[in-house]
Design an enzyme around this catalytic site. Structure first.
Site, PDB file in Angstrom:
ATOM      1  N   GLY A   1      48.512  -0.973  28.738  1.00 32.90           N
ATOM      2  CA  GLY A   1      47.121  -0.815  29.185  1.00 32.90           C
ATOM      3  C   GLY A   1      47.093  -0.366  30.634  1.00 32.90           C
TER       4      GLY A   1
ATOM      5  N   GLY B   1      43.866   1.336  32.222  1.00 28.27           N
ATOM      6  CA  GLY B   1      42.558   0.695  32.085  1.00 28.27           C
ATOM      7  C   GLY B   1      42.040   0.168  33.410  1.00 28.27           C
ATOM      8  N   GLN B   2      40.997  -0.640  33.335  1.00 28.57           N
ATOM      9  CA  GLN B   2      40.328  -1.133  34.548  1.00 28.57           C
ATOM     10  C   GLN B   2      41.307  -1.856  35.473  1.00 28.57           C
ATOM     11  OE1 GLN B   2      37.543  -4.380  34.102  1.00 28.57           O
ATOM     12  NE2 GLN B   2      36.520  -3.937  36.034  1.00 28.57           N
TER      13      GLN B   2
ATOM     14  N   ASP C   1      51.475   3.041  21.205  1.00 28.49           N
ATOM     15  CA  ASP C   1      50.453   2.117  20.738  1.00 28.49           C
ATOM     16  C   ASP C   1      51.032   0.701  20.880  1.00 28.49           C
ATOM     17  OD1 ASP C   1      48.757   0.515  19.297  1.00 28.49           O
ATOM     18  OD2 ASP C   1      48.607   1.890  17.586  1.00 28.49           O
TER      19      ASP C   1
ATOM     20  N   TYR D   1      35.774 -11.031  20.916  1.00 24.87           N
ATOM     21  CA  TYR D   1      36.623 -10.922  22.112  1.00 24.87           C
ATOM     22  C   TYR D   1      37.044 -12.318  22.585  1.00 24.87           C
ATOM     23  CZ  TYR D   1      37.713  -9.835  27.053  1.00 24.87           C
ATOM     24  OH  TYR D   1      38.297  -9.722  28.285  1.00 24.87           O
TER      25      TYR D   1
ATOM     26  N   LYS E   1      40.688 -14.312  22.749  1.00 25.17           N
ATOM     27  CA  LYS E   1      41.223 -14.881  23.986  1.00 25.17           C
ATOM     28  C   LYS E   1      41.669 -16.341  23.760  1.00 25.17           C
ATOM     29  CE  LYS E   1      41.066 -11.325  26.707  1.00 25.17           C
ATOM     30  NZ  LYS E   1      42.322 -10.613  27.001  1.00 25.17           N
TER      31      LYS E   1
ATOM     32  N   ILE F   1      35.538  -8.482  36.640  1.00 27.91           N
ATOM     33  CA  ILE F   1      36.300  -7.816  37.701  1.00 27.91           C
ATOM     34  C   ILE F   1      35.472  -6.690  38.315  1.00 27.91           C
ATOM     35  CG2 ILE F   1      38.426  -6.571  38.258  1.00 27.91           C
ATOM     36  CD1 ILE F   1      38.931  -9.478  37.403  1.00 27.91           C
TER      37      ILE F   1
END
Ligand code: SER
Length: 313
Positions: free
Chosen positions: A9, A12-13, A51, A140, A144, A170
């Site tokens: 990832g 990503g952010q 992936d 989601y 988690k 974030i």
């Protein structure tokens, strides 16, 4: 440094900020950035396209680079999670399980992020304790909580050195707003800097725990640097910096963007935000491995506006 670091990832952010920070800390040649869809190699060093759900592909990368540490950041966020719960489970849970199994096989150290989304409406919403009720109402959040349980189990059963924090929202400026409920903040920033009216998807009174991305990156690197005996929680640590309402965010942004225009039109994301805490008790992270945040609201809004303006010149 003998073994290399793998970041999944990586584009990503959080990845897009963690990777440069790891370059600075450990050298560009020691970090492998793995992405799946939005890969860009500008300013990146070693890049691999794979992936994260494909266990064999990740295994090949671990072998190819002699990986010793994985920051497993791949995750679908809360809004997408409600659109496609099945894929969200597959990526967030099965993807993590693969990484944990590879961690055992190769003796790796693993970082995996949990979130305030692990909490739900039955959790105390103010100063949310470390150990509390975890009954999320989003897929989601379900992934988690499951992920936290998997991490704790893999540590207990296989002594896997896995470490985790529950990130609050974030506050970052490098990547445009994505599918996070808390990212109304980033949408307001981008619209303001680019001269558009912003439609905020939460009410102005909605309060959520938030953190500047530089603080989040520091926490991420620091928890991994701590000695193993300092890490007493192997599910996930509460982590906090500041809390504010959407209205307070607008006001702080306006000091840097005088023409900012915001209208509030809460949609289905309001329900998600209302199920999450307003503030978090992160004293365990502060006691166990010395966590301390640095950035306050005034400093964060000034930096985000300045940085985004500079990046868009
Ligand atoms: N930023 C995430 C979201 O809003 C929470 O972890 O989905």
């Amino acid at each position: 440094m003998s073994k290399k670091i793998l970041v999944t990832g990586a584009f990503g952010q959080i990845g897009s900020e963690l990777v440069p920070a790891l370059y600075k800390e450990y050298g560009k040649d020691n970090v492998v950035a793995m992405g799946h869809s939005n890969i860009s190699s500008d300013s990146y060093g070693i890049v691999e396209k794979a992936d994260a759900k494909d266990k064999d592909a990740v295994l090949q990368i671990i072998k190819k680079y002699d990986i010793g540490i994985i920051y497993h950041l791949v995750s679908l966020l809360s809004v997408i999670g409600e659109k496609d719960p099945k894929v969200t489970w597959d990526i967030n849970v099965n993807g993590l399980k693969n990484i944990l199994e590879l961690g055992v096989e190769f003796g790796l150290q693993i970082f995996w992020p949990s979130s305030i989304a692990a909490f739900g409406p039955t959790t105390p919403r103010e100063n949310t304790p470390q150990e509390t009720i975890l009954e999320p109402t989003t897929m989601y959040g379900v992934t988690k909580v499951t992920g936290e349980n998997l991490c704790r189990y893999f540590n207990l059963k296989y002594n896997l050195d896995v470490r985790s924090v529950r990130y609050p929202g974030i506050l970052s400026w490098k990547t445009p707003p994505s599918a996070g409920t808390t990212e109304y903040t980033i949408a307001m920033l981008y619209d303001g800097v680019q001269g558009r009216e912003n439609t905020c998807w939460l009410s102005s009174e909605t309060m959520l725990p938030m953190m500047y991305v530089d603080d989040a990156i520091k926490a991420t690197i620091d928890i991994m640097k701590a000695t193993s005996s300092e890490i007493k929680i192997r599910g996930s640590y509460n982590l906090a910096a500041i809390s504010f309402t959407a209205g307070e965010w607008e006001k702080a942004l306006r000091k840097n963007i005088p023409n900012l225009k915001v209208v509030y039109k809460p949609d289905e994301r309001q329900k998600i935000a209302d199920s999450w805490p307003k503030s978090i008790d992160d004293s365990r992270a502060r006691e166990d491995w010395g966590w301390k945040h640095e950035y306050d609201l005034t400093k964060i809004t000034r930096l985000m506006v300045e940085n985004l303006r500079k990046a868009q010149l």
